[in-house]
Design a protein around this motif. Sequence first.
Motif, short mmCIF file in Angstrom:
data_model
loop_
_atom_site.label_atom_id
_atom_site.label_comp_id
_atom_site.label_asym_id
_atom_site.label_seq_id
_atom_site.Cartn_x
_atom_site.Cartn_y
_atom_site.Cartn_z
N ILE A 1 0.85 -1.19 0.00
CA ILE A 1 0.00 0.00 0.00
C ILE A 1 0.89 1.24 0.00
CG2 ILE A 1 -1.75 1.28 1.28
CD1 ILE A 1 -2.62 -1.43 2.49
N HIS A 2 0.61 2.17 -0.93
CA HIS A 2 1.38 3.40 -1.03
C HIS A 2 0.44 4.59 -0.85
CE1 HIS A 2 4.74 1.03 -2.45
NE2 HIS A 2 3.92 0.46 -3.30
N LEU A 3 0.67 5.34 0.22
CA LEU A 3 -0.15 6.50 0.53
C LEU A 3 0.47 7.75 -0.08
CD1 LEU A 3 -0.85 5.84 4.31
CD2 LEU A 3 -2.48 5.69 2.45
N PRO A 4 -0.36 8.77 -0.35
CA PRO A 4 0.21 10.05 -0.77
C PRO A 4 0.98 10.62 0.43
CG PRO A 4 -2.13 10.27 -0.37
CD PRO A 4 -1.81 8.82 -0.26
N ASP A 5 1.96 11.44 0.17
CA ASP A 5 2.91 11.96 1.16
C ASP A 5 2.56 11.59 2.61
OD1 ASP A 5 4.42 13.06 -0.86
OD2 ASP A 5 3.24 14.89 -0.86
N GLU A 6 1.79 12.43 3.28
CA GLU A 6 1.36 12.14 4.64
C GLU A 6 -0.10 12.51 4.77
OE1 GLU A 6 3.77 14.10 7.53
OE2 GLU A 6 5.39 12.65 7.33
N VAL A 7 -0.85 11.63 5.41
CA VAL A 7 -2.27 11.89 5.61
C VAL A 7 -2.43 12.39 7.04
CG1 VAL A 7 -4.58 10.89 5.57
CG2 VAL A 7 -2.84 10.06 3.98
N LYS A 8 -2.55 13.72 7.17
CA LYS A 8 -2.62 14.33 8.50
C LYS A 8 -3.86 15.19 8.68
CE LYS A 8 2.14 14.27 9.79
NZ LYS A 8 2.88 14.71 10.93
N GLU A 9 -4.74 15.20 7.68
CA GLU A 9 -5.96 15.98 7.78
C GLU A 9 -7.14 15.15 7.34
OE1 GLU A 9 -5.73 19.68 5.73
OE2 GLU A 9 -3.91 20.31 6.76
N LEU A 10 -8.33 15.56 7.76
CA LEU A 10 -9.55 14.87 7.35
C LEU A 10 -9.78 15.11 5.86
CD1 LEU A 10 -11.88 15.84 10.33
CD2 LEU A 10 -10.54 13.78 10.05
N GLY A 11 -10.46 14.17 5.22
CA GLY A 11 -10.76 14.36 3.81
C GLY A 11 -10.69 13.06 3.04
N THR A 12 -10.62 13.20 1.73
CA THR A 12 -10.56 12.05 0.83
C THR A 12 -9.19 11.99 0.18
OG1 THR A 12 -12.92 12.33 0.39
CG2 THR A 12 -11.70 10.95 -1.13
N TYR A 13 -8.62 10.80 0.17
CA TYR A 13 -7.29 10.59 -0.39
C TYR A 13 -7.32 9.36 -1.30
CZ TYR A 13 -5.75 13.77 3.28
OH TYR A 13 -5.58 14.85 4.10
N LYS A 14 -6.32 9.25 -2.14
CA LYS A 14 -6.15 8.07 -3.00
C LYS A 14 -4.90 7.34 -2.56
CE LYS A 14 -9.22 9.12 -6.36
NZ LYS A 14 -10.32 8.34 -6.74
N ALA A 15 -5.01 6.02 -2.41
CA ALA A 15 -3.86 5.18 -2.09
C ALA A 15 -3.72 4.14 -3.19
CB ALA A 15 -4.06 4.49 -0.74
N LYS A 16 -2.49 3.78 -3.51
CA LYS A 16 -2.26 2.76 -4.53
C LYS A 16 -1.92 1.45 -3.84
CE LYS A 16 -0.96 5.50 -8.45
NZ LYS A 16 -0.04 5.75 -9.50
N VAL A 17 -2.49 0.35 -4.36
CA VAL A 17 -2.21 -0.98 -3.87
C VAL A 17 -1.58 -1.76 -5.01
CG1 VAL A 17 -3.16 -3.08 -2.88
CG2 VAL A 17 -4.18 -0.88 -2.30
N ASP A 18 -0.35 -2.22 -4.82
CA ASP A 18 0.37 -2.97 -5.85
C ASP A 18 0.08 -4.46 -5.71
OD1 ASP A 18 1.57 -0.76 -6.96
OD2 ASP A 18 3.30 -0.86 -5.62
N PHE A 19 -0.22 -5.09 -6.83
CA PHE A 19 -0.42 -6.53 -6.88
C PHE A 19 0.65 -7.13 -7.77
CE2 PHE A 19 -4.62 -4.89 -5.85
CZ PHE A 19 -5.01 -5.73 -4.83
N ALA A 20 0.60 -8.42 -7.95
CA ALA A 20 1.58 -9.13 -8.77
C ALA A 20 1.49 -8.69 -10.23
CB ALA A 20 1.37 -10.63 -8.67
N ASN A 21 2.58 -8.85 -10.96
CA ASN A 21 2.66 -8.62 -12.40
C ASN A 21 2.29 -7.21 -12.82
OD1 ASN A 21 3.38 -11.31 -12.60
ND2 ASN A 21 1.29 -11.98 -13.00
N GLY A 22 2.58 -6.23 -11.99
CA GLY A 22 2.36 -4.85 -12.37
C GLY A 22 0.93 -4.37 -12.27
N ASN A 23 0.04 -5.16 -11.73
CA ASN A 23 -1.34 -4.72 -11.54
C ASN A 23 -1.42 -3.87 -10.28
OD1 ASN A 23 -2.67 -6.08 -13.71
ND2 ASN A 23 -2.33 -7.98 -12.60
#
Length: 149
Positions: free
Chosen positions: A115-137
């Motif tokens: 799981i890769h989060l954007p810089d730092e999540v220190k405030e309320l709100g909506t954020y996008k996180a990336k989840v890496d799976f096998a084979n580049g998915n």
Amino acid sequence: MEVILIQDVNTLGGKNEVVKVKNGYARNFLIPQKFAVEASPSNLKQLNERLKVQKKKEDAMMAEIKSVIAKLIEAPVKLTAKTGTSGKIFGSITTVMVARAIREQKGYEIDRRKIHLPDEVKELGTYKAKVDFANGNEAEVELEIAAEA
């Protein structure tokens, strides 16, 4: 002489590859060290069967990954955190917290290191996180951070 590599050999190739080498190299080093077997018709047939089974497993795994990705992006993952009066979070949201929320809300166990989060999540709100799976998915999961009641 043609041989089938049983495991990766730096100078020759990867596992399950058929390579052509000198007779002495094959008979004196590769075969005795269990790095390769002779490419006889029966061994080639076994290799083809192994590759077919491996392909089926990979296809099944890819189908599973695609279904997990579809479930993850379906709806946002909701997290709560203690906040101050200005809406700032005490501490920050971590990948461990996100992995736990995904497990509880979606029912999937995902390693926090994927799981890769954007810089730092220190405030309320909506954020996008990336989840890496096998084979580049990878999947982009939406996180909703709300104040704890």
